[in-house]
Each structure stands twice: as C-alpha cells, then as structure tokens.
Scaffold this active site. Structure first.
Site, PDB file in Angstrom:
ATOM      1  N   CYS A   1      13.623  13.851 -10.397  1.00  0.00           N
ATOM      2  CA  CYS A   1      14.608  12.778 -10.281  1.00  0.00           C
ATOM      3  C   CYS A   1      15.995  13.296 -10.633  1.00  0.00           C
ATOM      4  O   CYS A   1      16.176  14.016 -11.620  1.00  0.00           O
ATOM      5  CB  CYS A   1      14.221  11.629 -11.206  1.00  0.00           C
ATOM      6  SG  CYS A   1      15.346  10.226 -11.162  1.00  0.00           S
TER       7      CYS A   1
ATOM      8  N   HIS B   1       0.813  -1.219   0.000  1.00  0.00           N
ATOM      9  CA  HIS B   1       0.000   0.000   0.000  1.00  0.00           C
ATOM     10  C   HIS B   1       0.845   1.268   0.000  1.00  0.00           C
ATOM     11  O   HIS B   1       0.312   2.364   0.133  1.00  0.00           O
ATOM     12  CB  HIS B   1      -0.965  -0.002   1.191  1.00  0.00           C
ATOM     13  CG  HIS B   1      -1.929  -1.141   1.159  1.00  0.00           C
ATOM     14  ND1 HIS B   1      -2.618  -1.576   2.275  1.00  0.00           N
ATOM     15  CD2 HIS B   1      -2.316  -1.953   0.142  1.00  0.00           C
ATOM     16  CE1 HIS B   1      -3.390  -2.600   1.938  1.00  0.00           C
ATOM     17  NE2 HIS B   1      -3.213  -2.852   0.653  1.00  0.00           N
TER      18      HIS B   1
ATOM     19  N   VAL C   1       1.251  -8.786  19.677  1.00  0.00           N
ATOM     20  CA  VAL C   1       2.298  -9.302  18.791  1.00  0.00           C
ATOM     21  C   VAL C   1       3.685  -9.136  19.407  1.00  0.00           C
ATOM     22  O   VAL C   1       4.551 -10.005  19.217  1.00  0.00           O
ATOM     23  CB  VAL C   1       2.229  -8.634  17.396  1.00  0.00           C
ATOM     24  CG1 VAL C   1       1.043  -9.137  16.611  1.00  0.00           C
ATOM     25  CG2 VAL C   1       2.201  -7.116  17.501  1.00  0.00           C
TER      26      VAL C   1
END
EC number: 2.3.1.-
Length: 355
Positions: free
Chosen positions: A166, A133, A258
C-alpha cells in the site's frame, strides 16, 4: 476469463442445478412484460438491481449454469467456450443501461455477484455498487483497507497477497502505510466482505422494487437478498432465461435476453443507452441528470399474475400493480442491525432444488 476464475476456485462438489432448459417469452408477451416493468420502475422510488453472470455473456464471458456455462460443460466433461479475456471484455448494453438509469435517478443501488469488473469499468459509481464475490481488477490493503482498481487483473484469487504494498501516506510527512495488498476474490468458504454485504442488505431492505438480471439466485446469501424487498412490502421482478430459485416469489417474471429486455426498457422510459468509451472508474456518484419527458406507456390488458402465466387470460383482470387491489404502504426504511455483520456469512453452496 470466467473459465480461469472457475478453475482457480477450490474443488466444490455442489454447484447447484446446471444446464436447466431456457425459456423464451414470445415477442408480443415480452413486449407487454417490459411495458409493465417500465411502469413499475416509474412508480417506484427506490429501485435496486441484482446482477449475475447472465448480464456479461454478450461480452464473450460465459456464465456458469447456462446451457453452455462453465460448470454445465464441466459436468458433461467438455471444455467451455470463451471469446475474450477479462481485460478485453466490453460492458454490455445492460451494463451501460444501468449506468444511465443511475445517472437520471431511476436506480438507487446495484448488488452484483460478478467478479468480471465490468460494472466498475463501465463507469458505474462504486459508492452505489456492492460486489459481493469480489472484483478481478481490485486489490485491498490488509492494514488500512484502501482499495486499488487496476487496469489488468490482479493475478491471484482467494484473498491472497499480490506481492504489492500500500502506498497511502499515513499522515502528512509520514511514510506510506506499506500494508500488504490482497486480491478481493472469494473462494467457496470465504466470508463475504463486511462493507459490501452491509450495503447490499440495507439497499435490499429499503428498496420498493428489486429487479434481478441474469442470475439463478442459487448461491446464498447473495441469492436471498431480493427477498428482503418482498418482506418489507416491495415488488420483485426476475429477468432470466432459466428457472430461478425464487420464481414463486416474483411479481413479474421475464424470460428473455437481458440486453433485449434492458434495450426495450430504456426505450419505454425515453432514455438512450450511452456508448462505452473505454474503462473509467467513478468512485462517487455525480448529481443526477434531469429526466427526459416520460413517454406514454401503452396500457396492458393483463395483470401481473396473467403475465406470469399463473392466471388464465380470460379470467377477471386484477389491478396491475397490487394483488389485493389496494396499494400497500411504502416499505419502511430499516437500518441493518449493525454497520457490518460481526461474523459475515460464508459464500455457501447452492441449494439443490430450484423452485
């Protein structure tokens, strides 16, 4: 913050089931399940982790569908609580445990739905990571596809131009590419990135053990990737506090925080969780470190089915690792149909009813 990320997405009515009750395994049961998880990791040759927002809540970034998640609070008309910014968030024990598992060769690949950048900032190698994502810290050249990992969030969402160009030289002595840079964050209807989706699909197909951490697996196609491991004869372990869409397919379900699960797992594997010493980007994985001696794992007196609660504890135990008592053949390595899907699937809505 995930709050700002969620606010930046286009309006979308169906965000899946939010605010489902959390389930906690009793401490003794959690310990037995993590013992079994450690055994599965040791027995497997190709382990893939699938991570969701639940692995970052300990860093102060709220999840989306938990009891206090961004979308859960939104449904209740309340403001979500947040304790940090993306720039100030620190990788959790889970992030750093994954770094060490990769370093010693016990982890082959990570597939992540998270956009918080904590996997990359933890030092996890980018060539063993698919960020399906996007990443709030990454922008990409629209012309040559070069990616830039920034120290701060890029500032736009939805694959928009960032205003920068870039700087990669086309060839020696020639001017820079100067293609427009765009953020990598997907909106609801954006197609998943070709490269990351192809890598995630290949890794999931070739894995003999997929472990999901902190995800309800409601968003498609990301949430369905662990099933590719099952279809090829591999095992599936789900670690989550809430019910997930694919619970019925799991060989082992663990209900615990977790960080607690990963801390116990590392102890059973004889590994230390490294300390985080600040953001660092690792483009390619380093040669694996030697593994420490394997500690003796205490045998569990329960099968996987009993640990999951689907078989009475006083029933005749079955072999821990294989339901039918015989070890299936190792999953056949399978290449994706093409290096990258010609028309990658969109990030589509969650299915309404989790199983």
């Amino acid at each position: 913050m995930s709050v700002n990320y969620a606010a930046g997405l286009s309006p979308y009515a169906d965000k899946g089931k939010c605010g489902l009750p959390e389930i906690f395994d009793p401490p003794e049961e959690l310990e037995r399940k993590v013992w079994e998880l450690a055994r599965l990791v040791r027995q497997s040759s190709n382990v893939v982790f699938h991570t969701g927002a639940g692995i970052s809540t300990a860093s102060g970034i709220p999840d989306f569908r938990g009891p206090h998640g961004v979308w859960t609070m939104e449904e209740r008309g309340l403001a979500p609580k947040f304790d940090t910014t993306f720039e100030n968030a620190r990788p959790t024990q889970t992030h750093m445990a994954l770094v060490q598992l990769e370093r010693v060769g016990l982890l082959h690949f990570v597939v992540s739905q998270n956009v918080d950048g904590l996997h990359v900032r933890s030092g996890f190698p980018r060539d063993k990571l698919a960020e399906l994502h996007g990443n709030m810290f990454v922008e990409e050249c629209a012309k040559c596809k070069t990616q830039y990992v920034r120290d701060t969030v890029v500032g736009t969402m939805g694959l928009k131009t960032t205003g920068r160009l870039c700087t990669v030289a086309k060839a020696r002595g020639l001017r820079a590419c100067r293609g427009e840079l765009r953020d990598t964050i997907l909106d609801w209807e954006d197609a998943l990135p070709d490269r990351d989706l192809a890598l995630a699909d290949e890794a999931s197909r070739n894995a003999d053990l997929s472990i999901t951490l902190g995800t309800s697996l409601q968003i498609r196609p990301s949430g369905n990737l662990p099933l590719a491991t099952k279809r090829r004869g591999g095992k599936l372990v789900i670690v989550n506090l809430q019910p997930t869409k694919h619970d019925r397919h799991a060989d082992l379900r663990i209900h615990g925080y977790v960080d607690d699960v990963m801390t116990q797992l590392m102890k059973h594997l004889g590994l230390e969780i490294p300390a985080w010493d600040g953001p660092r980007v690792l483009e390619k994985a380093l040669p694996p470190l030697p593994r420490p001696p394997t500690p003796k794992l205490e045998p569990t007196d329960k099968s996987l089915a009993q640990l999951n609660g689907s078989v009475p504890a006083d029933s005749k135990p079955e072999p821990c690792t294989w339901h039918n008592g015989s070890q299936p053949a190792s999953p056949k390595r399978e290449q994706p149909d093409s290096p990258a899907p010609r028309r990658p699937p969109k990030r589509v809505k969650a299915e309404v009813t989790p199983s």
